[in-house]
Design an enzyme around this catalytic site. Structure first.
Site, PDB file in Angstrom:
ATOM      1  N   ASP A  65       1.002  -1.185  -0.037  1.00 32.64           N
ATOM      2  CA  ASP A  65      -0.144  -0.062   0.059  1.00 32.64           C
ATOM      3  C   ASP A  65       0.872   1.081  -0.046  1.00 32.64           C
ATOM      4  O   ASP A  65       1.478   1.525   0.994  1.00 32.64           O
ATOM      5  CB  ASP A  65      -0.891  -0.107   1.266  1.00 32.64           C
ATOM      6  CG  ASP A  65      -1.691   1.190   1.425  1.00 32.64           C
ATOM      7  OD1 ASP A  65      -1.760   2.135   0.592  1.00 32.64           O
ATOM      8  OD2 ASP A  65      -3.018   1.017   2.063  1.00 32.64           O
ATOM      9  N   SER A 144       1.657  11.618 -16.175  1.00 32.66           N
ATOM     10  CA  SER A 144       0.661  11.720 -17.305  1.00 32.66           C
ATOM     11  C   SER A 144       0.827  13.068 -18.255  1.00 32.66           C
ATOM     12  O   SER A 144       1.115  14.080 -17.497  1.00 32.66           O
ATOM     13  CB  SER A 144      -0.831  11.706 -16.634  1.00 32.66           C
ATOM     14  OG  SER A 144      -1.858  11.852 -17.626  1.00 32.66           O
ATOM     15  N   TYR A 157      -7.051  14.628 -10.038  1.00 31.40           N
ATOM     16  CA  TYR A 157      -5.905  13.885 -10.868  1.00 31.40           C
ATOM     17  C   TYR A 157      -4.803  14.646 -11.636  1.00 31.40           C
ATOM     18  O   TYR A 157      -3.344  14.139 -11.416  1.00 31.40           O
ATOM     19  CB  TYR A 157      -6.425  13.216 -12.094  1.00 31.40           C
ATOM     20  CG  TYR A 157      -5.794  11.850 -12.610  1.00 31.40           C
ATOM     21  CD1 TYR A 157      -5.263  10.803 -12.112  1.00 31.40           C
ATOM     22  CD2 TYR A 157      -5.286  12.114 -14.147  1.00 31.40           C
ATOM     23  CE1 TYR A 157      -4.486   9.887 -12.903  1.00 31.40           C
ATOM     24  CE2 TYR A 157      -4.330  11.346 -14.573  1.00 31.40           C
ATOM     25  CZ  TYR A 157      -4.072  10.072 -13.989  1.00 31.40           C
ATOM     26  OH  TYR A 157      -3.449   9.127 -14.925  1.00 31.40           O
ATOM     27  N   LYS A 161      -0.622  14.785 -10.745  1.00 27.77           N
ATOM     28  CA  LYS A 161       0.309  14.290 -11.793  1.00 27.77           C
ATOM     29  C   LYS A 161       1.001  15.453 -11.903  1.00 27.77           C
ATOM     30  O   LYS A 161       2.413  15.309 -12.438  1.00 27.77           O
ATOM     31  CB  LYS A 161      -0.526  13.889 -12.991  1.00 27.77           C
ATOM     32  CG  LYS A 161      -1.226  12.451 -13.051  1.00 27.77           C
ATOM     33  CD  LYS A 161      -0.173  11.372 -12.552  1.00 27.77           C
ATOM     34  CE  LYS A 161      -1.080  10.007 -12.471  1.00 27.77           C
ATOM     35  NZ  LYS A 161       0.196   8.852 -12.082  1.00 27.77           N
TER      36      LYS A 161
END
Length: 261
Positions: A65, A144, A157, A161
């Protein structure tokens, strides 16, 4: 070693049980590396490790994790105990959810930031400690194209990133004289969970009456000069390059069919 050979190298890929992570892990193995596969369930880690051994390389499945310091430390301790060193680390574990900024919940924000950004921090911290002992290392952090260009319904998100790119650039400078390079991989449009299905972006962004499949095809044409989505294997090719390149560090390299030109 040949210029793109990783014979004898020890590599670790988090989130390596499926999707982009599996493509990266298998590309490293095909280049000659022994690849340890870490994922958040035993099943995913074992599936990823089995794919590596099927390619004739050594592997090990590790449940991790990445949000938890103790779990990350246990992962790196397992690598050191089994192999004595770590040459290549690909910090690929990540999650995504969709929602406009006003609809995003506190829990959604925390989950994405915790896995995608805190997970990279904790992993790098542990990996660098081990790599500094050998005065050699290659770290590749998954960002990304959403870490270079913001996408609607992906503010959390994109924030995670973008953060990975800044973090990568900063620590690359810290370890530059320790024989360690640190780079970020920026995948483009890959047909995995973020994009595909009715709950993915191609489903969310479908025009009225348009099927998800038609939306997926249309968005490839809209976003990509090449008109074709990228694959996990495309990402693996770039990771192999970053794993052998001695003087490429602090970069955020996109594999996106020209999207970010």
């Amino acid at each position: 070693m040949g210029s793109f050979s990783l014979d004898g190298r020890i590599a670790l890929v988090t989130g390596g049980g499926r999707g982009i992570g599996a493509g990266i892990a298998q590309s490293l193995a095909r280049a000659g590396a022994n690849v340890l596969v870490a994922d958040y369930t035993d099943q995913l880690a074992e599936e990823g490790a089995s794919a590596i051994t099927a390619l004739g390389r050594r592997s090990m499945a590790i449940k991790v994790d990445v949000r938890k310091p103790d779990s990350v430390e246990a992962m790196i301790n397992a690598v050191e105990k089994e192999f004595g060193r770590l040459d290549i680390a690909v910090n690929n574990a990540g999650v995504v959810s969709l929602g406009g900024v006003q609809e995003l919940t506190f829990e959604q924000w925390n989950e994405v930031i915790d896995v995608n950004l805190r997970g990279v921090f904790l992993s790098c911290q542990a990996e660098i400690k081990l790599m500094r002992k050998a005065k050699f290392g290659r770290i590749i952090n998954s960002s990304s194209i959403a870490g270079k260009v913001g996408f609607p319904n992906l503010a959390h998100y994109s924030a995670s990133k973008f953060g990975v790119i800044g973090f990568t650039n900063a620590i690359a400078k810290e370890v530059a004289k320790d024989g360690i390079t640190v780079n970020a991989l920026c995948p483009g449009i890959v047909g995995t969970g973020m994009w595909r299905g009715e709950t993915g972006l191609s489903g969310l962004w479908a025009d009225p009456g348009e099927t998800e499949e038609a939306s997926w095809a249309r968005h490839q044409e809209i976003f990509l000069p090449q008109g074709v989505a990228q694959t996990p294997e495309d990402m693996g090719q770039m990771v192999v390059y970053m794993a052998v390149a001695e003087h490429v560090t602090g970069q955020a390299l996109a594999v996106d069919g020209g999207f970010s030109l």
